[in-house]
Design an enzyme around this catalytic site. Structure first.
Site, PDB file in Angstrom:
ATOM      1  N   SER A   9      28.510  34.812  63.301  1.00  0.00           N
ATOM      2  CA  SER A   9      28.861  34.919  61.973  1.00  0.00           C
ATOM      3  C   SER A   9      28.663  33.644  61.268  1.00  0.00           C
ATOM      4  O   SER A   9      29.240  32.520  61.597  1.00  0.00           O
ATOM      5  CB  SER A   9      30.425  35.088  61.819  1.00  0.00           C
ATOM      6  OG  SER A   9      30.745  34.780  60.585  1.00  0.00           O
ATOM      7  N   HIS A  34      25.352  37.984  61.526  1.00  0.00           N
ATOM      8  CA  HIS A  34      26.436  38.517  60.807  1.00  0.00           C
ATOM      9  C   HIS A  34      26.635  37.729  59.553  1.00  0.00           C
ATOM     10  O   HIS A  34      27.105  36.600  59.543  1.00  0.00           O
ATOM     11  CB  HIS A  34      27.817  38.500  61.836  1.00  0.00           C
ATOM     12  CG  HIS A  34      28.997  39.173  61.424  1.00  0.00           C
ATOM     13  ND1 HIS A  34      28.995  40.652  61.551  1.00  0.00           N
ATOM     14  CD2 HIS A  34      30.091  38.885  60.642  1.00  0.00           C
ATOM     15  CE1 HIS A  34      30.143  40.990  60.956  1.00  0.00           C
ATOM     16  NE2 HIS A  34      30.922  40.029  60.562  1.00  0.00           N
ATOM     17  N   ASP A  36      29.366  37.812  56.325  1.00  0.00           N
ATOM     18  CA  ASP A  36      30.605  38.173  55.616  1.00  0.00           C
ATOM     19  C   ASP A  36      30.766  38.084  54.343  1.00  0.00           C
ATOM     20  O   ASP A  36      30.517  37.029  53.813  1.00  0.00           O
ATOM     21  CB  ASP A  36      31.692  37.267  56.267  1.00  0.00           C
ATOM     22  CG  ASP A  36      31.838  37.571  57.899  1.00  0.00           C
ATOM     23  OD1 ASP A  36      32.316  38.940  58.309  1.00  0.00           O
ATOM     24  OD2 ASP A  36      31.895  36.756  58.699  1.00  0.00           O
ATOM     25  N   MET A  38      32.969  38.583  51.126  1.00  0.00           N
ATOM     26  CA  MET A  38      34.237  39.071  50.592  1.00  0.00           C
ATOM     27  C   MET A  38      34.168  38.730  49.115  1.00  0.00           C
ATOM     28  O   MET A  38      33.422  37.879  48.542  1.00  0.00           O
ATOM     29  CB  MET A  38      34.953  37.649  51.241  1.00  0.00           C
ATOM     30  CG  MET A  38      35.056  37.753  52.909  1.00  0.00           C
ATOM     31  SD  MET A  38      36.244  36.708  53.359  1.00  0.00           S
ATOM     32  CE  MET A  38      35.553  36.482  55.159  1.00  0.00           C
ATOM     33  N   HIS A  67      28.720  42.435  56.850  1.00  0.00           N
ATOM     34  CA  HIS A  67      30.194  42.856  56.853  1.00  0.00           C
ATOM     35  C   HIS A  67      30.716  43.111  55.549  1.00  0.00           C
ATOM     36  O   HIS A  67      31.023  41.838  54.883  1.00  0.00           O
ATOM     37  CB  HIS A  67      30.748  42.229  57.865  1.00  0.00           C
ATOM     38  CG  HIS A  67      32.291  42.556  57.980  1.00  0.00           C
ATOM     39  ND1 HIS A  67      33.207  41.813  58.745  1.00  0.00           N
ATOM     40  CD2 HIS A  67      32.911  43.853  57.515  1.00  0.00           C
ATOM     41  CE1 HIS A  67      34.293  42.496  58.920  1.00  0.00           C
ATOM     42  NE2 HIS A  67      34.247  43.450  58.111  1.00  0.00           N
ATOM     43  N   MET A  69      33.717  43.231  53.191  1.00  0.00           N
ATOM     44  CA  MET A  69      34.898  43.177  52.903  1.00  0.00           C
ATOM     45  C   MET A  69      35.171  43.196  51.390  1.00  0.00           C
ATOM     46  O   MET A  69      35.563  42.180  50.620  1.00  0.00           O
ATOM     47  CB  MET A  69      35.692  41.817  53.562  1.00  0.00           C
ATOM     48  CG  MET A  69      35.558  41.936  55.109  1.00  0.00           C
ATOM     49  SD  MET A  69      35.830  40.587  55.820  1.00  0.00           S
ATOM     50  CE  MET A  69      34.193  40.076  56.095  1.00  0.00           C
ATOM     51  N   MET A 138      38.222  45.307  64.038  1.00  0.00           N
ATOM     52  CA  MET A 138      38.692  44.057  63.407  1.00  0.00           C
ATOM     53  C   MET A 138      39.680  43.751  64.540  1.00  0.00           C
ATOM     54  O   MET A 138      40.885  44.377  64.650  1.00  0.00           O
ATOM     55  CB  MET A 138      38.832  43.862  62.108  1.00  0.00           C
ATOM     56  CG  MET A 138      38.053  43.989  60.989  1.00  0.00           C
ATOM     57  SD  MET A 138      36.737  42.791  61.056  1.00  0.00           S
ATOM     58  CE  MET A 138      37.717  41.209  60.904  1.00  0.00           C
ATOM     59  N   ASP A 173      35.133  42.013  65.858  1.00  0.00           N
ATOM     60  CA  ASP A 173      35.092  40.751  65.125  1.00  0.00           C
ATOM     61  C   ASP A 173      36.498  40.304  65.087  1.00  0.00           C
ATOM     62  O   ASP A 173      37.427  40.805  64.516  1.00  0.00           O
ATOM     63  CB  ASP A 173      34.431  41.145  63.591  1.00  0.00           C
ATOM     64  CG  ASP A 173      34.220  40.257  62.610  1.00  0.00           C
ATOM     65  OD1 ASP A 173      34.405  39.036  63.176  1.00  0.00           O
ATOM     66  OD2 ASP A 173      33.660  40.676  61.645  1.00  0.00           O
TER      67      ASP A 173
HETATM   68  C1  DX5 Z   1      36.604  37.531  59.354  1.00  0.00           C
HETATM   69  C2  DX5 Z   1      35.281  37.770  59.431  1.00  0.00           C
HETATM   70  C3  DX5 Z   1      34.643  37.448  60.711  1.00  0.00           C
HETATM   71  C4  DX5 Z   1      34.816  35.889  61.204  1.00  0.00           C
HETATM   72  C5  DX5 Z   1      34.827  35.702  62.570  1.00  0.00           C
HETATM   73  O1  DX5 Z   1      37.042  37.927  58.253  1.00  0.00           O
HETATM   74  O2  DX5 Z   1      34.881  39.250  59.517  1.00  0.00           O
HETATM   75  O3  DX5 Z   1      33.395  37.675  60.800  1.00  0.00           O
HETATM   76  O4  DX5 Z   1      33.728  35.090  60.662  1.00  0.00           O
HETATM   77  O5  DX5 Z   1      35.076  34.454  62.864  1.00  0.00           O
HETATM   78  P1  DX5 Z   1      35.723  33.893  64.144  1.00  0.00           P
HETATM   79  O6  DX5 Z   1      34.830  34.451  65.213  1.00  0.00           O
HETATM   80  O7  DX5 Z   1      35.791  32.485  63.982  1.00  0.00           O
HETATM   81  O8  DX5 Z   1      37.065  34.505  64.541  1.00  0.00           O
HETATM   82 ZN    ZN Z   2      32.998  39.814  59.848  1.00  0.00          ZN
END
Ligand code: DX5
Ligand code: ZN
Length: 212
Positions: A9, A34, A36, A38, A67, A69, A138, A173
């Protein structure tokens, strides 16, 4: 043993040196990247949008595992598909129509994933398993990297595994490291997302290897 897809990520990367940090994981043998996304509504954080994904697509050969969110993912499927996303995963809790959003993703020839947050039971995924390429479990509350793995969330993996088509990818994740990766793969996960564990290590190659 079946292949485990490692998806670092970039949330834990240095955004001022994103290309360098993407190449680092690519050269170290990562399978996917990956990303993220948001929106500050579905989760209390704002990260990356469509233009950044389009730029990332120009500097890596790794499939882009995006991903989402966000609320209203259906509004952004086409822009992310055009930006180069290879896999688009959205959350069942986002409130949008699940079936039509999966169909929309597939209409752009992009793989479709559906995710559940820690407090969402696994069986809500079951009506969609036959239509999906991936489910994402998650193991932290989505929103931030570097949180602690919640073991009880990972237990959902074996329940999904026992009810899923053979080729469905089960991704996990949140808080993944060498130890928690083992727990998840023993339950049947075959894709691991890791941010902090990979990017904060001194030796990225060994960190990735230690997850397998
Ligand atoms: C959290 C994200 C993850 C995050 C994981 O909301 O979806 O992908 O980056 O980070 P680590 O591996 O540090 O928990
Ligand atoms: Zn993620």
């Amino acid at each position: 043993m079946s292949k485990i897809f490692i998806s670092p990520s970039i949330l834990s990367a240095d955004f001022a040196n994103l290309e360098r940090d993407i190449k680092r994981v690519e050269e170290a043998g990562a399978d996917w990247l990956h990303i993220d996304v948001m929106d500050g509504h579905f989760v209390p954080n704002i990260t990356i949008g469509v233009p950044v994904v389009a730029s990332i697509n120009k500097v890596t050969e790794m499939p882009l595992d995006v991903h989402l969110m966000i609320e209203y993912p259906e509004k952004y499927i086409e822009p992310f598909a055009r930006a180069g996303a290879d896999l688009l995963t959205f959350h069942i809790e986002c409130g949008s129509d699940v079936k039509s959003t999966i169909e929309l993703i597939k209409s752009f020839n992009v793989k479709a994933g559906l995710s559940i947050k820690p407090n969402t039971p696994a069986d809500v995924l079951f009506p969609y398993l036959g239509d999906l390429d991936l489910v994402l479990v998650m193991t932290v509350e989505p929103g931030f990297g570097g949180q602690k793995f919640m073991p009880w969330c990972a237990e959902k993996i074996s329940f999904i595994k026992n009810n899923a088509p053979k080729d469905l990818i089960i991704q996990v994740d949140g808080g993944i490291n060498a130890e928690t990766a083992r727990i998840c793969t023993s339950y049947g996960a075959n894709s691991l997302v890791a941010g902090n564990y990979i990017y904060k290590s001194d030796d990225i190659k060994s960190a990735i290897k230690s997850l397998l």
